[in-house]
Design a protein around this motif. Sequence first.
Motif, short mmCIF file in Angstrom:
data_model
loop_
_atom_site.label_atom_id
_atom_site.label_comp_id
_atom_site.label_asym_id
_atom_site.label_seq_id
_atom_site.Cartn_x
_atom_site.Cartn_y
_atom_site.Cartn_z
N VAL A 167 0.75 -1.33 -0.13
CA VAL A 167 -0.08 0.15 -0.07
C VAL A 167 0.76 1.04 -0.06
CG1 VAL A 167 -1.89 1.25 1.08
CG2 VAL A 167 -2.02 -1.23 1.05
N SER A 168 1.92 1.26 0.81
CA SER A 168 2.88 2.37 0.69
C SER A 168 3.54 2.79 -0.48
CB SER A 168 3.74 2.16 1.80
OG SER A 168 4.74 2.99 1.95
N LEU A 169 3.93 1.49 -1.24
CA LEU A 169 4.44 1.89 -2.49
C LEU A 169 3.68 2.49 -3.45
CD1 LEU A 169 6.44 -1.62 -2.72
CD2 LEU A 169 7.53 0.61 -2.42
N TYR A 170 2.40 1.98 -3.50
CA TYR A 170 1.33 2.53 -4.34
C TYR A 170 0.95 4.12 -4.02
CZ TYR A 170 -0.11 -1.55 -6.96
OH TYR A 170 -0.37 -2.67 -7.94
N GLN A 171 1.06 4.15 -2.72
CA GLN A 171 0.64 5.72 -2.27
C GLN A 171 2.13 6.53 -2.74
OE1 GLN A 171 -2.00 6.80 -0.42
NE2 GLN A 171 -1.28 8.77 -1.16
N MET A 172 3.10 5.98 -2.77
CA MET A 172 4.22 7.02 -3.03
C MET A 172 4.19 7.19 -4.57
SD MET A 172 7.44 5.05 -0.86
CE MET A 172 8.57 5.63 -2.04
N ASP A 173 3.58 6.14 -5.21
CA ASP A 173 3.55 6.32 -6.57
C ASP A 173 2.56 7.37 -6.84
OD1 ASP A 173 4.28 6.25 -9.47
OD2 ASP A 173 2.80 4.54 -9.44
N LEU A 174 1.26 7.40 -6.32
CA LEU A 174 0.34 8.31 -6.27
C LEU A 174 0.76 9.75 -5.80
CD1 LEU A 174 -2.79 9.07 -6.43
CD2 LEU A 174 -3.23 8.17 -4.13
N ASP A 175 1.30 9.86 -4.65
CA ASP A 175 1.98 11.09 -4.36
C ASP A 175 2.86 11.93 -5.43
OD1 ASP A 175 0.58 10.71 -2.23
OD2 ASP A 175 2.23 10.09 -0.97
N ARG A 176 3.75 10.94 -5.99
CA ARG A 176 4.73 11.47 -6.84
C ARG A 176 4.10 11.99 -8.11
NH1 ARG A 176 7.85 7.79 -6.67
NH2 ARG A 176 6.91 6.45 -8.55
N THR A 177 3.08 11.43 -8.53
CA THR A 177 2.33 11.89 -9.88
C THR A 177 1.42 12.99 -9.57
OG1 THR A 177 2.16 9.33 -10.56
CG2 THR A 177 0.82 11.27 -11.72
N LEU A 178 0.77 12.99 -8.46
CA LEU A 178 0.10 14.08 -7.98
C LEU A 178 0.96 15.65 -7.75
CD1 LEU A 178 -2.44 13.04 -5.32
CD2 LEU A 178 -3.03 14.29 -7.24
N PHE A 179 2.27 15.34 -7.22
CA PHE A 179 2.96 16.62 -7.09
C PHE A 179 3.32 16.92 -8.51
CE2 PHE A 179 7.72 17.91 -7.44
CZ PHE A 179 7.50 18.91 -6.85
N LEU A 180 3.97 16.00 -9.44
CA LEU A 180 4.36 16.36 -10.74
C LEU A 180 2.98 17.12 -11.67
CD1 LEU A 180 6.23 13.40 -12.27
CD2 LEU A 180 7.26 15.61 -11.32
N LEU A 181 1.91 16.75 -11.36
CA LEU A 181 0.82 17.08 -12.23
C LEU A 181 0.53 18.68 -11.40
CD1 LEU A 181 -1.44 17.13 -14.39
CD2 LEU A 181 -2.82 15.82 -12.75
N ARG A 182 0.40 19.00 -10.52
CA ARG A 182 0.11 20.05 -9.56
C ARG A 182 1.00 21.14 -9.88
NH1 ARG A 182 -1.98 17.29 -3.79
NH2 ARG A 182 -4.04 16.87 -4.45
N SER A 183 2.18 20.57 -9.86
CA SER A 183 3.27 21.86 -10.01
C SER A 183 3.39 22.07 -11.38
CB SER A 183 4.83 21.00 -9.57
OG SER A 183 5.75 21.82 -9.74
N TYR A 184 3.21 21.23 -12.44
CA TYR A 184 3.20 21.51 -13.68
C TYR A 184 1.93 22.51 -13.94
CZ TYR A 184 2.14 20.90 -18.87
OH TYR A 184 1.63 21.02 -20.11
N LEU A 185 0.93 22.34 -13.63
CA LEU A 185 -0.34 23.17 -13.79
C LEU A 185 -0.08 24.39 -12.93
CD1 LEU A 185 -3.30 20.61 -13.45
CD2 LEU A 185 -2.37 21.71 -15.61
N ARG A 186 0.60 24.64 -11.89
CA ARG A 186 0.83 25.59 -10.98
C ARG A 186 1.88 26.58 -11.64
NH1 ARG A 186 2.55 23.67 -6.70
NH2 ARG A 186 0.53 23.17 -5.89
#
Length: 223
Positions: A77-96
């Motif tokens: 679960v932690s590995l999947y959550q890390m992958d999710l957090d990384r993708t969220l960070f990249l997308l949000r930072s790109y749009l911001r």
Amino acid sequence: MDSGDASGYSAGVDDDYESLLSTTDAELLKRAWRNEKAAPEILQFEAALVQRSREQIQLMEETVEEFSKNGVDPLTVSLYQMDLDRTLFLLRSYLRTRLQKIENYAFHIQKTTDLRNRLSKQEQNFAERCVDDMEQHLDQSVLSKLPQGFKSHLKQSSLSLADDMVPEPQLDQYVICRSKRFLGAFQLDDSGEEPVNIEANDLYALPYKSIKPLVESGQIDLV
């Protein structure tokens, strides 16, 4: 197969593997994010990539929630959550990053068709609101109190030939870039200086304006 053939085959497999990794949506999003962060101007909105990334985020969120409910190994679960957090960070930072550029250069973007066409529909609406809000603020705070010849939002006075009050990105600034493949001799400008020999995977500090077409075509990545 002799050792030479084996080495060539192994190198070819490695190259294919690296090429495959570089075209995953995760890597493409990271690349779009890096380019946008480093480029002085706003780049073309990656509509299809952003849509796929949002769909993947939704799928990962559902997967993490399902794993948590079903008592799946916490490490998994932690590995999947890390992958999710990384993708969220990249997308949000790109749009911001793109929204910050729109705020900084709203007037310039609105009067430049090419730049305006690089925006998503939502970004175009945001740019319009930025321009409207800034015009209203300038009118109320400054321009309404000035003589008639100085009331323009774009020019210092009615005698100005250019829109000298509109901030523009500095396209001649230097950026760090890297090419994934050998591009050979590349002429930076028409100054008569020697061409730059662009090798694969080497880092270069070059004027953004000179390599802008290579960035737009995907031949060079900004770092």
